[in-house]
Write a protein that holds these residues in place. Sequence first.
Motif, PDB file in Angstrom:
ATOM      1  N   TRP A 354     -58.193  -6.976 -28.037  1.00 53.95           N
ATOM      2  CA  TRP A 354     -57.028  -6.104 -27.938  1.00 53.95           C
ATOM      3  C   TRP A 354     -55.715  -6.866 -28.076  1.00 53.95           C
ATOM      4  CZ3 TRP A 354     -53.663  -7.153 -23.940  1.00 53.95           C
ATOM      5  CH2 TRP A 354     -54.153  -8.008 -22.946  1.00 53.95           C
ATOM      6  N   LEU A 355     -55.777  -8.202 -27.892  1.00 53.54           N
ATOM      7  CA  LEU A 355     -54.558  -8.985 -28.044  1.00 53.54           C
ATOM      8  C   LEU A 355     -54.093  -9.053 -29.489  1.00 53.54           C
ATOM      9  CD1 LEU A 355     -55.214 -11.992 -25.641  1.00 53.54           C
ATOM     10  CD2 LEU A 355     -53.693 -10.050 -25.294  1.00 53.54           C
ATOM     11  N   SER A 356     -55.013  -8.770 -30.443  1.00 55.70           N
ATOM     12  CA  SER A 356     -54.600  -8.791 -31.851  1.00 55.70           C
ATOM     13  C   SER A 356     -53.576  -7.695 -32.137  1.00 55.70           C
ATOM     14  CB  SER A 356     -55.823  -8.622 -32.749  1.00 55.70           C
ATOM     15  OG  SER A 356     -56.480  -7.389 -32.465  1.00 55.70           O
ATOM     16  N   GLY A 357     -53.732  -6.523 -31.485  1.00 54.80           N
ATOM     17  CA  GLY A 357     -52.737  -5.463 -31.657  1.00 54.80           C
ATOM     18  C   GLY A 357     -51.371  -5.860 -31.120  1.00 54.80           C
ATOM     19  N   VAL A 358     -51.350  -6.548 -29.957  1.00 52.46           N
ATOM     20  CA  VAL A 358     -50.083  -7.020 -29.407  1.00 52.46           C
ATOM     21  C   VAL A 358     -49.447  -8.055 -30.331  1.00 52.46           C
ATOM     22  CG1 VAL A 358     -49.013  -8.142 -27.420  1.00 52.46           C
ATOM     23  CG2 VAL A 358     -50.911  -6.550 -27.075  1.00 52.46           C
ATOM     24  N   ALA A 363     -45.398  -9.502 -34.486  1.00 51.34           N
ATOM     25  CA  ALA A 363     -45.174  -9.930 -35.868  1.00 51.34           C
ATOM     26  C   ALA A 363     -44.291  -8.948 -36.617  1.00 51.34           C
ATOM     27  CB  ALA A 363     -46.519 -10.101 -36.577  1.00 51.34           C
ATOM     28  N   PHE A 364     -44.524  -7.639 -36.368  1.00 50.95           N
ATOM     29  CA  PHE A 364     -43.694  -6.618 -37.022  1.00 50.95           C
ATOM     30  C   PHE A 364     -42.232  -6.730 -36.569  1.00 50.95           C
ATOM     31  CE2 PHE A 364     -41.777  -2.377 -36.937  1.00 50.95           C
ATOM     32  CZ  PHE A 364     -41.872  -2.028 -38.285  1.00 50.95           C
ATOM     33  N   GLY A 366     -40.774  -9.435 -35.428  1.00 53.09           N
ATOM     34  CA  GLY A 366     -40.194 -10.643 -35.973  1.00 53.09           C
ATOM     35  C   GLY A 366     -39.854 -10.524 -37.444  1.00 53.09           C
ATOM     36  N   GLU A 367     -40.641  -9.728 -38.197  1.00 52.41           N
ATOM     37  CA  GLU A 367     -40.386  -9.614 -39.637  1.00 52.41           C
ATOM     38  C   GLU A 367     -39.272  -8.614 -39.933  1.00 52.41           C
ATOM     39  OE1 GLU A 367     -42.904  -8.695 -43.767  1.00 52.41           O
ATOM     40  OE2 GLU A 367     -43.879  -8.595 -41.789  1.00 52.41           O
ATOM     41  N   TRP A 368     -39.293  -7.476 -39.220  1.00 52.59           N
ATOM     42  CA  TRP A 368     -38.323  -6.421 -39.517  1.00 52.59           C
ATOM     43  C   TRP A 368     -37.279  -6.255 -38.407  1.00 52.59           C
ATOM     44  CZ3 TRP A 368     -38.736  -4.581 -44.304  1.00 52.59           C
ATOM     45  CH2 TRP A 368     -39.958  -4.698 -44.938  1.00 52.59           C
ATOM     46  N   GLY A 369     -37.223  -7.189 -37.469  1.00 55.68           N
ATOM     47  CA  GLY A 369     -36.298  -7.025 -36.354  1.00 55.68           C
ATOM     48  C   GLY A 369     -34.830  -7.057 -36.767  1.00 55.68           C
ATOM     49  N   LEU A 370     -34.490  -7.955 -37.680  1.00 53.41           N
ATOM     50  CA  LEU A 370     -33.092  -8.038 -38.117  1.00 53.41           C
ATOM     51  C   LEU A 370     -32.661  -6.773 -38.841  1.00 53.41           C
ATOM     52  CD1 LEU A 370     -32.824 -11.751 -39.276  1.00 53.41           C
ATOM     53  CD2 LEU A 370     -31.950 -10.727 -37.185  1.00 53.41           C
ATOM     54  N   TRP A 371     -33.582  -6.218 -39.669  1.00 52.16           N
ATOM     55  CA  TRP A 371     -33.226  -4.980 -40.368  1.00 52.16           C
ATOM     56  C   TRP A 371     -33.080  -3.825 -39.379  1.00 52.16           C
ATOM     57  CZ3 TRP A 371     -31.490  -5.474 -45.064  1.00 52.16           C
ATOM     58  CH2 TRP A 371     -31.946  -6.516 -45.865  1.00 52.16           C
TER      59      TRP A 371
END
Length: 519
Positions: A354-358, A363-364, A366-371
């Motif tokens: 279940w840690l893979s979902g976290v 990751a999402f 970190g990738e789209w946080g600035l946008w």
Amino acid sequence: MRLEQMTVHLRARSAWEAIELGTALVRRHAAVIWKPWLLVTLPLFVAFNAAAWAIDAIWLAGLLMWWLKPAFDRIPLFVISRATFGAAPSLRETLAAQLRWGGKPLLHYLSWRRFGFARSLYLPIDLLEGVQGARPGDRRRVLGGAVYGNAVLLSLVCLHFEASLLFGGIALIFLFVPVESLPETLRAGWSLISSQPPWWAQVGFNGFAWLAVSVIEPFFVGAGFGLYLNRRTQIEAWDVEIAFRRLRARLAAAAAPFALALALLGPGLLPAHAQEPQSPAPAAAPAAAATPRKPIEPTLPRVFGEARVDERGFSKAVDRAYLDPLLSGKRRQVTWEKKDKTQPEPPGQQDLSWLSGVGALFAFIGEWGLWLLAGALVVLLLLTLRHWLPWMRGSLRRHKPQPAAVETEVLQLPDSLPDNVPAAARRLWAEGRPRHALALVYRASVESMAVRANVALPPGATESECLRASRRMPDGEDRSLFAGVVRVWQYAAYGQRLPTVDEFNALLSQLQQRFRWAA
């Protein structure tokens, strides 16, 4: 090391108290410190400056004296380290020790350790203890780690004191310059230093620097030795060891007469049957001989008194002591190794899929946080549009162009003053040239002032020089009137502030009456 002969009352002190202790040691042994210091540093100062003057690089002598400060630091360190243990060295012993004492550690302090700010703390460790081995830095880390910041601050404070003494000695020269000649002397001194300083000025600067170092450096070394002594006391409990040694000496001195008296009078005081030979014990001892013997009462409470021991505090102190790397040979080291995925998982391991979902969520972000952050900012700006848009409209308006600077024509005055200065000045004022009129009045006032004060002004004299020269006029009203003329001229020439017509005429009338200008 004779701890019982120490001349210092050892106890656990704070870092700043330890620094004060070191400076007090330097003050106590000042004569033994500064005599060898002068005998060593003064000949080197003269020799370095003479050699540098011969090669026309006198600045090199000052640099060499500054670079050799760790070598000179051995003098006060040798004196106070011996005097602390009750053996103050003589002048000959101190000078002889500089040839053979601390040679190997000194090479480090004259090379890559020269710019260390904790030199006063580490120098006693290397020179007095002679730390050797594969990891000599452990000893420095244990003793100096807790007071490293204090040693750095000590270096900065002493550096500022040396700079203050250096520039104060240079400023002392100007105290002997008369006040009237001080601006010209400062200007000449600055041009002398900035353009091409002569050899005597460079040697004087080196001399002031040497004097500043000679005053401050022994206190710098003594303060570092105080920090070192305090750390040894805290870690190795020197104060407790000294107390036990003195107690043993007192008990030994008190027990010697008692032992002598017991040896002389003991045989007569013992019972008679104790001197007879004892017969062998029978095979079967009676029942009364099998009774248990009375336990011996401990004597420590009678010597030291009843004391309550803090078992918890003592255990914590023991645990902290064993954390010292010098007392424990064990060392824990953690390394990371790449996991072999081919090996099977050990049984009984929990399912952490279940840690893979976290991880995917982070990751999402970190990738789209600035946008996402930029989009939220745009939405916030649109919602608050009515608050900041009027302010932006006002700031985006075109500003009115700045008016052009006022251009003034060059003042052209005749080589000689006219016969009727007030009439000529009024004519220039009426023609619309007030600055020319005020310049003519100022020039005539300067010449009248020079005649009355009996002074010869240099060509191109400034207003301040004219004001200083006007102090020699005997009449106080003349001095006040001339100061008013200078003030009116400065307002007009530099501040574009012209007097009114009435003020101008009143000033001319006063000048014509006081300086007796022709009507």
